[in-house]
Structures are given as C-alpha cells and as structure tokens.
Design a protein around this motif. Structure first.
Motif, mmCIF file in Angstrom:
data_model
loop_
_atom_site.group_PDB
_atom_site.id
_atom_site.type_symbol
_atom_site.label_atom_id
_atom_site.label_comp_id
_atom_site.label_asym_id
_atom_site.label_seq_id
_atom_site.Cartn_x
_atom_site.Cartn_y
_atom_site.Cartn_z
ATOM 1 N N LEU A 1 0.794 -1.232 0.000
ATOM 2 C CA LEU A 1 0.000 0.000 0.000
ATOM 3 C C LEU A 1 0.824 1.278 0.000
ATOM 4 C CD1 LEU A 1 -2.549 -1.245 2.675
ATOM 5 C CD2 LEU A 1 -3.139 -0.690 0.294
ATOM 6 N N HIS A 2 2.141 1.191 0.185
ATOM 7 C CA HIS A 2 2.905 2.391 0.529
ATOM 8 C C HIS A 2 2.937 3.448 -0.572
ATOM 9 C CE1 HIS A 2 6.260 0.599 -1.752
ATOM 10 N NE2 HIS A 2 6.877 1.762 -1.668
ATOM 11 N N ASP A 3 2.817 3.060 -1.835
ATOM 12 C CA ASP A 3 2.913 4.042 -2.923
ATOM 13 C C ASP A 3 1.616 4.198 -3.706
ATOM 14 O OD1 ASP A 3 5.381 5.190 -2.607
ATOM 15 O OD2 ASP A 3 6.410 3.944 -4.080
ATOM 16 N N ILE A 4 0.489 3.871 -3.116
ATOM 17 C CA ILE A 4 -0.762 3.963 -3.866
ATOM 18 C C ILE A 4 -1.106 5.407 -4.229
ATOM 19 C CG2 ILE A 4 -1.734 1.809 -2.971
ATOM 20 C CD1 ILE A 4 -3.411 3.461 -1.008
ATOM 21 N N GLY A 5 -0.507 6.359 -3.534
ATOM 22 C CA GLY A 5 -0.780 7.764 -3.845
ATOM 23 C C GLY A 5 0.178 8.379 -4.850
ATOM 24 N N ARG A 6 1.188 7.640 -5.274
ATOM 25 C CA ARG A 6 2.183 8.197 -6.193
ATOM 26 C C ARG A 6 1.590 8.713 -7.504
ATOM 27 N NH1 ARG A 6 7.437 10.019 -5.367
ATOM 28 N NH2 ARG A 6 8.472 8.706 -3.814
ATOM 29 N N PRO A 7 0.703 7.967 -8.159
ATOM 30 C CA PRO A 7 0.156 8.489 -9.419
ATOM 31 C C PRO A 7 -0.558 9.823 -9.250
ATOM 32 C CG PRO A 7 -0.242 6.138 -9.256
ATOM 33 C CD PRO A 7 0.270 6.574 -7.907
ATOM 34 N N LEU A 8 -1.280 10.001 -8.143
ATOM 35 C CA LEU A 8 -1.977 11.267 -7.907
ATOM 36 C C LEU A 8 -0.996 12.378 -7.561
ATOM 37 C CD1 LEU A 8 -5.083 10.077 -5.854
ATOM 38 C CD2 LEU A 8 -4.959 10.649 -8.286
ATOM 39 N N GLU A 9 0.038 12.059 -6.822
ATOM 40 C CA GLU A 9 1.049 13.066 -6.503
ATOM 41 C C GLU A 9 1.766 13.517 -7.768
ATOM 42 O OE1 GLU A 9 3.898 13.106 -2.806
ATOM 43 O OE2 GLU A 9 4.970 12.186 -4.481
ATOM 44 N N ARG A 10 2.011 12.580 -8.667
ATOM 45 C CA ARG A 10 2.737 12.903 -9.907
ATOM 46 C C ARG A 10 1.986 13.924 -10.751
ATOM 47 N NH1 ARG A 10 1.916 10.506 -14.645
ATOM 48 N NH2 ARG A 10 0.983 8.658 -13.702
ATOM 49 N N ILE A 11 0.658 13.847 -10.776
ATOM 50 C CA ILE A 11 -0.110 14.777 -11.606
ATOM 51 C C ILE A 11 -0.609 15.981 -10.811
ATOM 52 C CG2 ILE A 11 -0.789 12.980 -13.220
ATOM 53 C CD1 ILE A 11 -3.522 12.877 -11.875
ATOM 54 N N GLY A 12 -0.183 16.096 -9.565
ATOM 55 C CA GLY A 12 -0.482 17.286 -8.788
ATOM 56 C C GLY A 12 -1.813 17.294 -8.073
ATOM 57 N N GLU A 13 -2.508 16.152 -8.024
ATOM 58 C CA GLU A 13 -3.807 16.132 -7.348
ATOM 59 C C GLU A 13 -3.671 16.061 -5.829
ATOM 60 O OE1 GLU A 13 -6.792 13.505 -8.691
ATOM 61 O OE2 GLU A 13 -6.574 14.057 -10.807
ATOM 62 N N ILE A 14 -2.538 15.541 -5.341
ATOM 63 C CA ILE A 14 -2.254 15.533 -3.912
ATOM 64 C C ILE A 14 -0.824 16.018 -3.711
ATOM 65 C CG2 ILE A 14 -3.883 13.664 -3.410
ATOM 66 C CD1 ILE A 14 -1.501 11.761 -3.240
ATOM 67 N N ASP A 15 -0.523 16.481 -2.511
ATOM 68 C CA ASP A 15 0.811 17.010 -2.231
ATOM 69 C C ASP A 15 1.741 15.996 -1.583
ATOM 70 O OD1 ASP A 15 0.169 19.564 -3.204
ATOM 71 O OD2 ASP A 15 -0.712 20.142 -1.278
ATOM 72 N N ASP A 16 1.182 15.066 -0.843
ATOM 73 C CA ASP A 16 2.006 14.161 -0.038
ATOM 74 C C ASP A 16 1.433 12.753 -0.134
ATOM 75 O OD1 ASP A 16 3.248 12.705 2.008
ATOM 76 O OD2 ASP A 16 3.524 14.487 3.247
ATOM 77 N N HIS A 17 2.104 11.887 -0.905
ATOM 78 C CA HIS A 17 1.556 10.549 -1.117
ATOM 79 C C HIS A 17 1.617 9.694 0.145
ATOM 80 C CE1 HIS A 17 5.830 9.442 -1.633
ATOM 81 N NE2 HIS A 17 5.455 8.190 -1.393
ATOM 82 N N ASP A 18 2.517 10.015 1.081
ATOM 83 C CA ASP A 18 2.600 9.254 2.332
ATOM 84 C C ASP A 18 1.325 9.450 3.155
ATOM 85 O OD1 ASP A 18 4.967 10.256 1.236
ATOM 86 O OD2 ASP A 18 6.083 10.063 3.094
ATOM 87 N N GLU A 19 1.011 10.725 3.408
ATOM 88 C CA GLU A 19 -0.161 11.039 4.218
ATOM 89 C C GLU A 19 -1.439 10.553 3.540
ATOM 90 O OE1 GLU A 19 -0.331 12.421 7.234
ATOM 91 O OE2 GLU A 19 1.845 12.441 7.397
ATOM 92 N N TRP A 20 -1.514 10.759 2.231
ATOM 93 C CA TRP A 20 -2.710 10.355 1.504
ATOM 94 C C TRP A 20 -2.874 8.847 1.554
ATOM 95 C CZ3 TRP A 20 -4.289 7.291 -2.500
ATOM 96 C CH2 TRP A 20 -5.552 7.554 -3.036
ATOM 97 N N ALA A 21 -1.790 8.100 1.340
ATOM 98 C CA ALA A 21 -1.858 6.640 1.366
ATOM 99 C C ALA A 21 -2.274 6.145 2.744
ATOM 100 C CB ALA A 21 -0.515 6.040 0.965
ATOM 101 N N ALA A 22 -1.752 6.784 3.792
ATOM 102 C CA ALA A 22 -2.107 6.376 5.154
ATOM 103 C C ALA A 22 -3.601 6.548 5.400
ATOM 104 C CB ALA A 22 -1.304 7.180 6.166
ATOM 105 N N ASP A 23 -4.144 7.681 4.988
ATOM 106 C CA ASP A 23 -5.578 7.928 5.184
ATOM 107 C C ASP A 23 -6.420 6.985 4.323
ATOM 108 O OD1 ASP A 23 -4.974 9.966 6.944
ATOM 109 O OD2 ASP A 23 -5.145 11.551 5.440
ATOM 110 N N GLU A 24 -6.002 6.815 3.073
ATOM 111 C CA GLU A 24 -6.769 5.967 2.154
ATOM 112 C C GLU A 24 -6.733 4.510 2.609
ATOM 113 O OE1 GLU A 24 -8.963 5.532 -1.615
ATOM 114 O OE2 GLU A 24 -8.578 7.122 -0.157
ATOM 115 N N ALA A 25 -5.565 4.041 3.007
ATOM 116 C CA ALA A 25 -5.444 2.656 3.461
ATOM 117 C C ALA A 25 -6.264 2.414 4.724
ATOM 118 C CB ALA A 25 -3.979 2.311 3.703
#
Length: 221
Positions: free
Chosen positions: A58-82
């Motif tokens: 689960l650790h990088d599930i936010g990377r695609p969104l961070e790459r296109i600028g939809e989120i700022d921090d994939h760590d925090e986002w992944a933690a909340d989403e997971a």
C-alpha cells in the motif's frame, strides 16, 4: 489460521497502481515487500510480517496522484486511504494503526515522521534499497525520464544538446544520481538493511566510475 491482511492489501492496492509510472508501480511495491520480508528474517521474534507485507503493497498507492499534482504528499494520503480501505474490510483497528504508521513514515522527506516500529523501519529500508544496486540504476533512469519534462525540477542530464557545440565543457551530470542513492543508504535504520545496502552500493560505484570513463573523451580506457 493465517492472516489474510497481506493478500487483502495486495488486491486493494492494485487499482491504484494502474496509472503508475515504472519507478513506483506495483512491481516496485512487490520488490519492496520481498526485500522487507527478507530483512525481517533477521528479527524472527519481533516483526509482524503481515503488517509489514500489507504496508509494502500500500505504501505508494498515492504516487500516481502526486505525480499529476492532485495531492501534495503521497505518504499522508496513502495512510488515510489505506485506513479507510482496511476499515471497510473489517480489519482490526490495531492492525490498521500499525499499517498506517508504516505508510506515514516510509518517506525520506523531512516532513515525514520517524519510523517508530520495527515494521516501519523495515519498510523504510526496503523502499530505499529499491533505489540501489542494478535495479536501482534502472529506477533512477526511469525517474530521470519522469522528471525531465517538469519545469523547475532538478534532474540528471544524460544527453545535453549544449555539449555538441565546439569547445563546450559540459558533460552529463550523474553526480545527482550518485548523491540521491547515497543519501538513501545513509538513512537506513536496520543493520540488515545497511549490510544489503553496502553490497548494492559497490555495484553502483562501479557503474558510476565506468560511466565517467566512457563519457569523458579525455579519459583513455
């Protein structure tokens, strides 16, 4: 009865990696899982392997969104989403909290919290180790490609048109790549991670030295 947390997390993570670039895709997550569990064998009584494996998936599930600028921090986002994903599947709250901490602490960013559990430290180390050795060199090339089109992003110059002009002193800059990898190795938490890291660093050092010799026209081979 064996826990289903790790395979559950693998299946939950799959859709999030569909738009991932190669450096942070599901194959990266699998390698991180494999290395993390390998490192965990040095701590047979102190590691929850299911939590560790789940966090790796689960650790990088936010990377695609961070790459296109939809989120700022994939760590925090992944933690909340997971947390939401696992809660919806009825996973126990203490296991969710353990995975959540691993995700929040897996990045080398200064804004990330320090990994306080052994599982979080092993995930951190395994993630950084995937930036080393021959696999790390391939991932570095992928990351260079990803960042080369971004305005203001620092990246290594592999081919530069400016070097084609007469008398131009510029040569491709791989020092950034060397520093990027070394920084991650110097940040490792576990002895098992550091041991594996140094063996992989030897491979990278040889590559960087050979690269410099091959690319510099003033160096005889």
């Amino acid at each position: 009865m064996p826990s289903n947390l790790a395979p559950l997390s693998r299946e939950l993570s799959r859709p999030y990696y569909e738009d991932a670039f190669p450096a942070h895709d599901i194959f990266h997550a699998k390698r991180v899982r494999d290395v993390a569990l390998r490192l965990a064998t040095q701590h047979p009584d102190g590691v929850n392997r299911d939590v560790l494996a789940a966090a790796a998936w689960l650790h990088d599930i936010g990377r695609p969104l961070e790459r296109i600028g939809e989120i700022d921090d994939h760590d925090e986002w992944a933690a909340d989403e997971a947390t939401n994903l696992l809660a919806a599947e009825g996973v126990a709250s203490d296991r969710i909290a353990a995975v959540e901490h691993c995700l929040r602490a897996h990045s080398i960013r200064t804004s990330s919290p320090d990994p306080e559990t052994l599982e979080a430290q092993l995930l951190f180390d395994a993630d950084k180790l995937d930036a080393t050795g021959v696999i790390g060199l391939v991932r570095l090339a992928c990351i260079v490609g990803e960042r080369s089109g971004r305005v203001g992003e620092q990246y290594a110059i592999i081919d530069d048109a400016a070097t084609l002009t007469d008398g131009a002193p510029e040569l491709p800059d791989v020092d950034l790549l060397r520093e990027w990898a070394r920084e991650r190795l110097d940040a490792l938490y576990t002895e098992s991670g550091r041991c594996l890291g140094e063996s992989r660093w030897d491979v990278m050092e040889d590559f960087f030295d050979r690269f410099a010799r091959e690319i510099d026209p003033d160096t005889t081979q």
